[in-house]
Design an enzyme around this catalytic site. Structure first.
Site, PDB file in Angstrom:
ATOM      1  N   ASP A   9     -29.982 110.757  35.487  1.00  0.00           N
ATOM      2  CA  ASP A   9     -30.516 111.031  34.161  1.00  0.00           C
ATOM      3  C   ASP A   9     -30.512 109.685  33.423  1.00  0.00           C
ATOM      4  O   ASP A   9     -29.814 108.755  33.833  1.00  0.00           O
ATOM      5  CB  ASP A   9     -29.614 112.054  33.463  1.00  0.00           C
ATOM      6  CG  ASP A   9     -29.941 112.215  31.996  1.00  0.00           C
ATOM      7  OD1 ASP A   9     -31.105 112.483  31.676  1.00  0.00           O
ATOM      8  OD2 ASP A   9     -29.019 112.054  31.168  1.00  0.00           O
ATOM      9  N   MET A  10     -31.290 109.569  32.350  1.00  0.00           N
ATOM     10  CA  MET A  10     -31.323 108.288  31.638  1.00  0.00           C
ATOM     11  C   MET A  10     -30.450 108.294  30.382  1.00  0.00           C
ATOM     12  O   MET A  10     -29.451 107.586  30.303  1.00  0.00           O
ATOM     13  CB  MET A  10     -32.765 107.909  31.267  1.00  0.00           C
ATOM     14  CG  MET A  10     -32.863 106.532  30.606  1.00  0.00           C
ATOM     15  SD  MET A  10     -34.561 106.035  30.245  1.00  0.00           S
ATOM     16  CE  MET A  10     -34.971 107.116  28.878  1.00  0.00           C
ATOM     17  N   ASP A  11     -30.836 109.102  29.391  1.00  0.00           N
ATOM     18  CA  ASP A  11     -30.146 109.084  28.097  1.00  0.00           C
ATOM     19  C   ASP A  11     -28.729 109.636  28.211  1.00  0.00           C
ATOM     20  O   ASP A  11     -28.541 110.774  28.634  1.00  0.00           O
ATOM     21  CB  ASP A  11     -30.931 109.897  27.060  1.00  0.00           C
ATOM     22  CG  ASP A  11     -32.241 109.218  26.709  1.00  0.00           C
ATOM     23  OD1 ASP A  11     -32.182 108.076  26.236  1.00  0.00           O
ATOM     24  OD2 ASP A  11     -33.316 109.818  26.916  1.00  0.00           O
ATOM     25  N   ASP A 165     -25.076 113.656  32.051  1.00  0.00           N
ATOM     26  CA  ASP A 165     -24.093 113.734  30.966  1.00  0.00           C
ATOM     27  C   ASP A 165     -24.234 114.994  30.126  1.00  0.00           C
ATOM     28  O   ASP A 165     -23.354 115.288  29.322  1.00  0.00           O
ATOM     29  CB  ASP A 165     -24.246 112.532  30.027  1.00  0.00           C
ATOM     30  CG  ASP A 165     -25.516 112.649  29.199  1.00  0.00           C
ATOM     31  OD1 ASP A 165     -25.419 112.693  27.964  1.00  0.00           O
ATOM     32  OD2 ASP A 165     -26.605 112.719  29.790  1.00  0.00           O
TER      33      ASP A 165
END
Length: 196
Positions: A9-11, A165
Site C-alpha cells: 500500500d502507499m499512504d 496500515d
C-alpha cells in the site's frame, strides 16, 4: 516463508502521508460544511476519495459533486507533498528485495497522485507493477486491488506478502489469500487533532 511477490500500500505504508492527507481533508470538508473527524478518517483508510465524499454527503444531508471535491482534496494534498517522508522500515524491505523479488504498489490513491509521490521520493524504479483507484471497480476491503497487483506481477496470491496500515486494506489482503504485515505494529503516524 519465502515470498515470490511483495505488494505495498502507499499512504501510511510506504510513505507517511496520513497527517498531510488529514490536513487536506479537513480543509476541503470544512469548506463544504462536512464533519470528518481524524478517527473516522483513519477508519476509512484505503477507500477512494470520491467514495468518502459520497458517504459523508449522504450521511450529513449535503449535496455536492464528489468527483470535483475529490480533485479539490487531492490538489490540497499536493500542496503539502513536500513535507511527506518515507516510512523507513518499510522502505528497507523494498530496498532489500529490489532486483530479487517482483514488487508492486497497490493503492486507493489516484494514479497521478501516486506517480507524483513515488517520483518525489525517487522510489518508482523499485516496483514492477502499479494498481490505483482507477484500475479496479471494487476497492478495499474487497481484495481486487491486491489480486490485480499479483496478476500484473505474475505471482500466485498465496505467494504474495502485503504491507498495509489500514484496517480495510488488511481485510483486503487477507481476503486475497495473501500474507499481511500490519505496518501499525511498528509505525504510528503523527496525529493532527489533540487527544485523537
Amino acid at each position: 516463508m519465502e515470498f515470490e511477490g511483495y505488494i505495498f500500500d502507499m499512504d501510511g505504508t510506504l510513505v507517511d502521508t496520513m497527517p498531510a492527507h488529514y490536513l487536506s481533508w479537513r480543509q476541503v470538508t470544512q469548506k463544504h460544511g462536512l464533519e470528518f473527524s481524524e478517527d473516522r478518517f483513519y477508519s476509512m483508510g484505503g477507500m477512494p476519495t470520491e467514495r468518502i465524499f459520497d458517504i459523508l454527503a449522504e450521511e450529513q444531508g449535503k449535496t455536492l459533486n464528489a468527483l470535483e471535491c475529490a480533485h479539490e482534496k487531492e490538489n490540497a494534498f499536493i500542496d503539502l507533498i513536500s513535507e511527506v517522508e518515507p516510512i523507513e522500515p518499510v522502505l528497507e524491505v523494498v530496498r532489500r528485495n529490489h532486483g530479487k523479488v517482483p514488487m508492486a504498489v497497490a493503492t486507493g490513491a489516484m494514479r497521478w497522485v501516486m506517480e507524483r509521490m513515488l517520483n518525489q521520493l525517487e522510489i518508482t524504479d523499485y516496483f514492477q507493477a502499479f494498481v490505483c483507484s482507477e484500475d479496479t471497480k471494487r476497492h478495499k476491503p474487497f481484495p481486487d486491488v491486491f489480486l490485480e497487483a499479483a496478476t500484473r506481477l505474475g505471482v500466485a496470491p498465496e505467494k504474495c506478502c502485503v504491507y498495509e496500515d489500514a484496517q480495510l486494506g488488511i481485510e483486503a489482503g487477507r481476503a486475497a489469500g495473501m500474507h499481511v504485515v500490519d505496518v501499525r505494529e511498528f509505525h504510528t503516524p503523527r496525529r493532527i487533532t489533540a487527544g485523537a
